[in-house]
Design a protein around this motif. Sequence first.
Motif, short mmCIF file in Angstrom:
data_model
loop_
_atom_site.label_atom_id
_atom_site.label_comp_id
_atom_site.label_asym_id
_atom_site.label_seq_id
_atom_site.Cartn_x
_atom_site.Cartn_y
_atom_site.Cartn_z
N SER A 84 35.56 35.25 49.44
CA SER A 84 35.01 36.60 49.27
C SER A 84 34.09 37.01 50.40
O SER A 84 33.68 38.17 50.47
N TYR A 98 43.56 27.88 45.58
CA TYR A 98 43.06 28.61 44.42
C TYR A 98 41.97 27.80 43.74
O TYR A 98 42.10 26.58 43.57
N ARG A 103 37.01 33.31 41.21
CA ARG A 103 37.69 34.54 40.76
C ARG A 103 36.71 35.69 40.89
O ARG A 103 35.93 35.96 39.99
N ASN A 113 42.14 31.92 46.76
CA ASN A 113 40.88 32.65 46.78
C ASN A 113 39.73 31.82 47.33
O ASN A 113 38.58 32.22 47.25
#
Length: 121
Positions: A84, A98, A103, A113
């Motif tokens: 992020s 992942y 999340r 991610n």
Amino acid sequence: MSRLRAAALAVGCAAAALTLTATTAHAAPGDIQTVCGSQLTPSGWVDVQWWNDFSCGSTFSPNTKKIEQVDGLPIGTTLNVCASALPPAGWVQLSEFYSSSCRYSVSPSFNNNSWQIKRVS
């Protein structure tokens, strides 16, 4: 009652922002802070976890994150971080994967991610 709640939330977010500003200036390598997701990740820090917390608003999307200070960590250090925020200067991405801890989107998926990053300079 909702005005009181909104005022309390505004005061709480302002206090959190001031706390983040004050504590990140004196943080040591590896220190971890919890902040609202609406705050930008400071330079030299990485996102390491996301979740939902009503102290950062009343949404059901992830709105709270844990950030880690990485400036000053030794060359060769590897970390698993959320994708992020971009890796800081001097760090390179080794792989992506992942992680349920990362999340950070309102639309969860099993797409990659997270990154493993390494300090190279």
